[in-house]
Design a protein around this motif. Sequence first.
Motif, PDB file in Angstrom:
ATOM      1  N   SER A   1       3.092   3.641   9.939  1.00  7.76           N
ATOM      2  CA  SER A   1       4.114   3.418   8.306  1.00  7.76           C
ATOM      3  C   SER A   1       5.149   3.486   8.059  1.00  7.76           C
ATOM      4  N   LYS A   2       5.916   3.733   9.214  1.00  8.23           N
ATOM      5  CA  LYS A   2       7.483   3.664  10.153  1.00  8.23           C
ATOM      6  C   LYS A   2       8.379   2.237   9.799  1.00  8.23           C
ATOM      7  N   VAL A   3       6.962   1.654  10.851  1.00  7.18           N
ATOM      8  CA  VAL A   3       6.724   0.422  11.331  1.00  7.18           C
ATOM      9  C   VAL A   3       6.616  -0.730  10.659  1.00  7.18           C
ATOM     10  N   SER A   4       6.042  -0.185   9.524  1.00  5.02           N
ATOM     11  CA  SER A   4       5.853  -1.476   8.111  1.00  5.02           C
ATOM     12  C   SER A   4       6.796  -1.134   7.017  1.00  5.02           C
ATOM     13  N   GLY A   5       7.185   0.042   7.524  1.00  2.00           N
ATOM     14  CA  GLY A   5       8.514   0.453   6.514  1.00  2.00           C
ATOM     15  C   GLY A   5       8.161   0.787   5.626  1.00  2.00           C
ATOM     16  N   LYS A   6       7.549   1.605   5.430  1.00  2.00           N
ATOM     17  CA  LYS A   6       7.210   2.794   4.376  1.00  2.00           C
ATOM     18  C   LYS A   6       7.493   3.712   4.411  1.00  2.00           C
ATOM     19  N   GLU A   7       7.312   4.471   3.285  1.00  5.30           N
ATOM     20  CA  GLU A   7       6.953   6.327   3.223  1.00  5.30           C
ATOM     21  C   GLU A   7       5.777   6.985   2.855  1.00  5.30           C
ATOM     22  N   VAL A   8       5.685   7.581   3.647  1.00  6.97           N
ATOM     23  CA  VAL A   8       4.525   8.396   3.365  1.00  6.97           C
ATOM     24  C   VAL A   8       4.459   9.691   2.227  1.00  6.97           C
ATOM     25  N   LEU A   9       3.546  10.376   2.077  1.00 11.03           N
ATOM     26  CA  LEU A   9       3.399  11.414   0.772  1.00 11.03           C
ATOM     27  C   LEU A   9       3.000  12.014   1.914  1.00 11.03           C
ATOM     28  N   GLU A  10       3.576  13.407   2.361  1.00 13.41           N
ATOM     29  CA  GLU A  10       2.526  14.433   3.318  1.00 13.41           C
ATOM     30  C   GLU A  10       2.359  15.454   2.506  1.00 13.41           C
ATOM     31  N   ILE A  11       0.868  15.762   1.577  1.00 13.73           N
ATOM     32  CA  ILE A  11       0.826  16.721   0.897  1.00 13.73           C
ATOM     33  C   ILE A  11      -0.540  17.508   1.733  1.00 13.73           C
TER      34      ILE A  11
ATOM     35  N   GLN B   1       3.521   9.771  -8.818  1.00  9.32           N
ATOM     36  CA  GLN B   1       4.496   9.763  -8.668  1.00  9.32           C
ATOM     37  C   GLN B   1       4.272   8.921  -7.644  1.00  9.32           C
ATOM     38  N   HIS B   2       3.628   9.171  -6.689  1.00  5.47           N
ATOM     39  CA  HIS B   2       3.685   8.187  -5.292  1.00  5.47           C
ATOM     40  C   HIS B   2       3.394   7.034  -5.684  1.00  5.47           C
ATOM     41  N   ILE B   3       2.022   7.130  -5.903  1.00  3.37           N
ATOM     42  CA  ILE B   3       1.624   5.791  -6.678  1.00  3.37           C
ATOM     43  C   ILE B   3       1.835   5.117  -7.910  1.00  3.37           C
ATOM     44  N   GLY B   4       2.658   5.658  -8.240  1.00  3.97           N
ATOM     45  CA  GLY B   4       3.359   5.176  -9.880  1.00  3.97           C
ATOM     46  C   GLY B   4       2.809   5.249 -11.024  1.00  3.97           C
TER      47      GLY B   4
ATOM     48  N   PHE C   1       0.683  -1.502  -0.044  1.00  7.53           N
ATOM     49  CA  PHE C   1       0.176   0.366  -0.095  1.00  7.53           C
ATOM     50  C   PHE C   1       0.764   0.924   0.216  1.00  7.53           C
ATOM     51  N   SER C   2       0.269   1.999  -0.832  1.00  4.99           N
ATOM     52  CA  SER C   2       0.894   3.217  -0.521  1.00  4.99           C
ATOM     53  C   SER C   2       0.270   4.655   0.321  1.00  4.99           C
ATOM     54  N   VAL C   3       1.498   5.563   0.829  1.00  4.11           N
ATOM     55  CA  VAL C   3       0.492   6.379   1.793  1.00  4.11           C
ATOM     56  C   VAL C   3       0.744   7.405   1.752  1.00  4.11           C
ATOM     57  N   ILE C   4      -0.939   7.840   1.464  1.00  3.99           N
ATOM     58  CA  ILE C   4      -1.223   9.715   1.341  1.00  3.99           C
ATOM     59  C   ILE C   4      -1.595   9.853   2.913  1.00  3.99           C
ATOM     60  N   PHE C   5      -1.053  11.630   3.202  1.00  2.49           N
ATOM     61  CA  PHE C   5      -1.450  11.673   4.535  1.00  2.49           C
ATOM     62  C   PHE C   5      -1.684  13.332   3.544  1.00  2.49           C
ATOM     63  N   LEU C   6      -3.428  13.544   3.837  1.00  2.00           N
ATOM     64  CA  LEU C   6      -3.522  14.234   3.174  1.00  2.00           C
ATOM     65  C   LEU C   6      -3.929  15.738   4.178  1.00  2.00           C
ATOM     66  N   CYS C   7      -3.288  16.931   4.604  1.00  3.49           N
ATOM     67  CA  CYS C   7      -3.622  17.806   5.569  1.00  3.49           C
ATOM     68  C   CYS C   7      -4.027  19.313   5.923  1.00  3.49           C
ATOM     69  N   ARG C   8      -4.303  19.590   6.552  1.00  3.61           N
ATOM     70  CA  ARG C   8      -4.524  21.726   6.037  1.00  3.61           C
ATOM     71  C   ARG C   8      -3.960  21.920   7.409  1.00  3.61           C
ATOM     72  N   ASN C   9      -3.915  23.336   7.006  1.00  5.33           N
ATOM     73  CA  ASN C   9      -3.107  24.059   7.956  1.00  5.33           C
ATOM     74  C   ASN C   9      -4.932  23.483   9.593  1.00  5.33           C
ATOM     75  N   PRO C  10      -4.784  23.348  11.108  1.00  9.35           N
ATOM     76  CA  PRO C  10      -5.681  23.373  11.812  1.00  9.35           C
ATOM     77  C   PRO C  10      -7.196  24.528  11.726  1.00  9.35           C
ATOM     78  N   PHE C  11      -5.840  25.544  11.488  1.00  8.79           N
ATOM     79  CA  PHE C  11      -7.689  26.523  12.063  1.00  8.79           C
ATOM     80  C   PHE C  11      -8.259  26.911  11.020  1.00  8.79           C
ATOM     81  N   GLN C  12      -7.751  26.258   9.624  1.00 12.66           N
ATOM     82  CA  GLN C  12      -8.435  26.888   8.715  1.00 12.66           C
ATOM     83  C   GLN C  12      -9.818  25.161   8.980  1.00 12.66           C
TER      84      GLN C  12
END
Length: 252
Positions: free
Chosen positions: A169-179, A195-198, A104-115
């Motif tokens: 994700s770190k435990v399973s040895g995979k990189e997270v794309l933080e966007i 690119q992250h999902i190939g 599994f490729s992992v993407i973490f999508l987030c936003r300024n908490p106040f927004q």
Amino acid sequence: MNKFVIACLARTGSYRLTDILNQQEGVVCHGEIFKNNKIEVEDKYLEEISLKRSDVKKRDSDPASFIDKLFGAVKSESNIASGFKIFPGHNKDALDYCLAEKDFSVIFLCRNPFQQYVSLKVARNTGVWVKKNRQNEKKEISPIVFSEGEFVNRMNAIFSYYNKVRLLSKVSGKEVLEIDYNDSLRGEGISDVMQHIGIPQKREVSSSHKKVIEKDYTDIVKNWDDAKAFLRNLGVDENMRFFDFYNKVMGS
């Protein structure tokens, strides 16, 4: 077939990102397949795995099997990549499974908490969660009141989810794309996701999904001065990228 999961929270632009990914050739990105009250999956895929949108108990009885069958249904169409969104309030076992599986490729999508906080309060007040083209454009947005307690609780929920995604994700040895939300609005950010999902990006970045809030926060937050002062005490502001905001507040 390349598999991916988008770990995200409410009001981070996930519907827009999903829409853009589904416009790319060979990509199928489902919505919230583990939503508490329904399964956000096209009927044709649910039919292939003998489920209805309301079959949440069957889905939750064996989340790993449900995920695998869903990917199998998509793969049968010779698609190149497929994924879905998952929120912190969704099935815990499903999230753990996705973050543990090495394919599994992992993407973490987030936003300024106040927004996020302001957008969430506005959405709850107006009932407008999605705005597409001219849809809901005349819906009046009533100002909201900033609450320190509410905002701290919101930050805690956001940061806890972010930490869990990173740790597992770190435990399973995979990189997270933080966007960040703002990066997802631009072509470069979408290119990073592809690119992250190939998948090579073949279509222009565009979406019918629009921002719900167009006004300045001075017009949206009744006690804006209080909110601004609180943010200043934390050393952050309403325009920072999520990851800069997080590092500043958490002191790392």
